[in-house]
Write a protein that holds these residues in place. Structure first.
Motif, PDB file in Angstrom:
ATOM      1  N   MET A  33     -57.032 -25.202  39.160  1.00 24.56           N
ATOM      2  CA  MET A  33     -57.118 -26.244  40.181  1.00 24.56           C
ATOM      3  C   MET A  33     -57.071 -25.641  41.585  1.00 24.56           C
ATOM      4  N   TYR A  34     -56.403 -24.507  41.743  1.00 21.41           N
ATOM      5  CA  TYR A  34     -56.255 -23.875  43.051  1.00 21.41           C
ATOM      6  C   TYR A  34     -57.192 -22.694  43.245  1.00 21.41           C
ATOM      7  N   LEU A  35     -58.282 -22.629  42.527  1.00 20.50           N
ATOM      8  CA  LEU A  35     -59.219 -21.519  42.673  1.00 20.50           C
ATOM      9  C   LEU A  35     -60.408 -21.835  43.578  1.00 20.50           C
ATOM     10  N   VAL A  36     -60.321 -22.855  44.393  1.00 20.73           N
ATOM     11  CA  VAL A  36     -61.376 -23.129  45.356  1.00 20.73           C
ATOM     12  C   VAL A  36     -61.117 -22.229  46.560  1.00 20.73           C
ATOM     13  N   HIS A  37     -61.934 -21.235  46.727  1.00 16.35           N
ATOM     14  CA  HIS A  37     -61.814 -20.325  47.859  1.00 16.35           C
ATOM     15  C   HIS A  37     -63.136 -20.283  48.590  1.00 16.35           C
ATOM     16  N   ILE A  88     -46.905 -32.170  51.055  1.00 17.34           N
ATOM     17  CA  ILE A  88     -46.430 -30.856  50.629  1.00 17.34           C
ATOM     18  C   ILE A  88     -47.512 -30.148  49.814  1.00 17.34           C
ATOM     19  N   PHE A  89     -48.146 -30.864  48.890  1.00 22.57           N
ATOM     20  CA  PHE A  89     -49.216 -30.306  48.075  1.00 22.57           C
ATOM     21  C   PHE A  89     -50.535 -30.978  48.457  1.00 22.57           C
ATOM     22  N   ASN A  90     -51.577 -30.173  48.653  1.00 20.17           N
ATOM     23  CA  ASN A  90     -52.902 -30.684  48.998  1.00 20.17           C
ATOM     24  C   ASN A  90     -53.916 -30.156  47.985  1.00 20.17           C
ATOM     25  N   ASN A  91     -54.849 -31.002  47.614  1.00 17.64           N
ATOM     26  CA  ASN A  91     -55.903 -30.569  46.707  1.00 17.64           C
ATOM     27  C   ASN A  91     -56.892 -29.687  47.449  1.00 17.64           C
ATOM     28  N   PRO A  92     -57.290 -28.584  46.851  1.00 11.89           N
ATOM     29  CA  PRO A  92     -58.307 -27.748  47.483  1.00 11.89           C
ATOM     30  C   PRO A  92     -59.646 -28.482  47.524  1.00 11.89           C
ATOM     31  N   VAL A  93     -60.325 -28.418  48.657  1.00 10.27           N
ATOM     32  CA  VAL A  93     -61.618 -29.087  48.812  1.00 10.27           C
ATOM     33  C   VAL A  93     -62.566 -28.169  49.574  1.00 10.27           C
ATOM     34  N   TYR A  94     -63.845 -28.361  49.332  1.00  8.29           N
ATOM     35  CA  TYR A  94     -64.882 -27.628  50.046  1.00  8.29           C
ATOM     36  C   TYR A  94     -65.973 -28.615  50.432  1.00  8.29           C
ATOM     37  N   ASN A  95     -66.156 -28.836  51.715  1.00  4.06           N
ATOM     38  CA  ASN A  95     -67.203 -29.711  52.232  1.00  4.06           C
ATOM     39  C   ASN A  95     -67.023 -31.155  51.768  1.00  4.06           C
ATOM     40  N   LEU A  96     -65.807 -31.659  51.874  1.00  2.00           N
ATOM     41  CA  LEU A  96     -65.496 -33.035  51.481  1.00  2.00           C
ATOM     42  C   LEU A  96     -65.712 -33.954  52.680  1.00  2.00           C
ATOM     43  N   HIS A  97     -66.678 -34.860  52.568  1.00  2.78           N
ATOM     44  CA  HIS A  97     -66.981 -35.837  53.621  1.00  2.78           C
ATOM     45  C   HIS A  97     -66.201 -37.113  53.343  1.00  2.78           C
ATOM     46  N   LYS A  98     -65.331 -37.506  54.288  1.00  2.00           N
ATOM     47  CA  LYS A  98     -64.546 -38.718  54.091  1.00  2.00           C
ATOM     48  C   LYS A  98     -64.073 -39.233  55.445  1.00  2.00           C
ATOM     49  N   ASN A  99     -64.386 -40.501  55.737  1.00  6.00           N
ATOM     50  CA  ASN A  99     -63.931 -41.186  56.948  1.00  6.00           C
ATOM     51  C   ASN A  99     -64.295 -40.443  58.237  1.00  6.00           C
ATOM     52  N   ASP A 158     -70.999 -35.779  68.395  1.00  5.39           N
ATOM     53  CA  ASP A 158     -71.178 -37.071  67.731  1.00  5.39           C
ATOM     54  C   ASP A 158     -69.869 -37.692  67.257  1.00  5.39           C
ATOM     55  N   GLY A 159     -68.749 -37.001  67.454  1.00  3.44           N
ATOM     56  CA  GLY A 159     -67.456 -37.516  67.017  1.00  3.44           C
ATOM     57  C   GLY A 159     -67.065 -37.106  65.611  1.00  3.44           C
ATOM     58  N   LEU A 160     -67.884 -36.295  64.963  1.00  6.24           N
ATOM     59  CA  LEU A 160     -67.586 -35.807  63.617  1.00  6.24           C
ATOM     60  C   LEU A 160     -66.512 -34.730  63.702  1.00  6.24           C
ATOM     61  N   VAL A 161     -65.514 -34.814  62.844  1.00  5.13           N
ATOM     62  CA  VAL A 161     -64.382 -33.881  62.870  1.00  5.13           C
ATOM     63  C   VAL A 161     -64.468 -32.947  61.671  1.00  5.13           C
ATOM     64  N   TYR A 162     -64.385 -31.652  61.939  1.00  6.04           N
ATOM     65  CA  TYR A 162     -64.319 -30.633  60.889  1.00  6.04           C
ATOM     66  C   TYR A 162     -62.886 -30.139  60.822  1.00  6.04           C
ATOM     67  N   ILE A 163     -62.293 -30.187  59.638  1.00  7.29           N
ATOM     68  CA  ILE A 163     -60.930 -29.708  59.444  1.00  7.29           C
ATOM     69  C   ILE A 163     -60.999 -28.493  58.528  1.00  7.29           C
ATOM     70  N   ILE A 164     -60.651 -27.341  59.070  1.00  9.14           N
ATOM     71  CA  ILE A 164     -60.721 -26.093  58.305  1.00  9.14           C
ATOM     72  C   ILE A 164     -59.293 -25.600  58.083  1.00  9.14           C
TER      73      ILE A 164
END
Length: 122
Positions: free
Chosen positions: A25-29, A69-80, A99-105
């Protein structure tokens, strides 16, 4: 007739599957590279290469990734109206474009990424 060996084998196999599932589950790098006035995010396996043009970025901020405390690993997740990239760490760099789009890295090295983005923008 006692099936102690069968029960022990079933327990060991079941426990191993659960442990391997949690690890996977935590191997998204992904690899983050700041070069040529853009940020390049490339993931493993079948993920697409993502390029963020720094000339369209209006604000660069250092913030925590999430309050959980725990977050799911994600890659290129578009939401809200936000696009998230996260594989580990508590910190993140938040980028907002014209355009107001927010990227969270999400990153373990927030200060280094923040400084590299500011240096590439100037």
């Amino acid at each position: 007739m006692d099936h102690l060996a069968s029960r022990q084998l079933f327990f060991i196999v079941g426990s191993s599957i659960i442990v391997v599932s949690i690890i996977m589950m935590y191997l998204v790098h992904y690899k983050t590279e700041v070069a040529n006035n853009c940020i390049i995010l490339s993931g493993l396996w079948s993920t697409r290469l993502v390029k963020i043009d720094l000339s369209s970025i209006v604000t660069v901020e250092k913030k925590p990734y999430s309050t959980y405390i725990f977050n799911n690993p994600v890659y290129n997740l578009h939401k809200n109206g936000k696009i998230r990239f996260y594989s580990g760490g508590k910190d993140a760099v938040w980028l907002t474009d014209k355009d107001g789009l927010v990227y969270i890295i999400g990153t373990h090295r927030q200060e280094e990424l923040y400084n590299a983005i500011l240096k590439a923008k100037s």
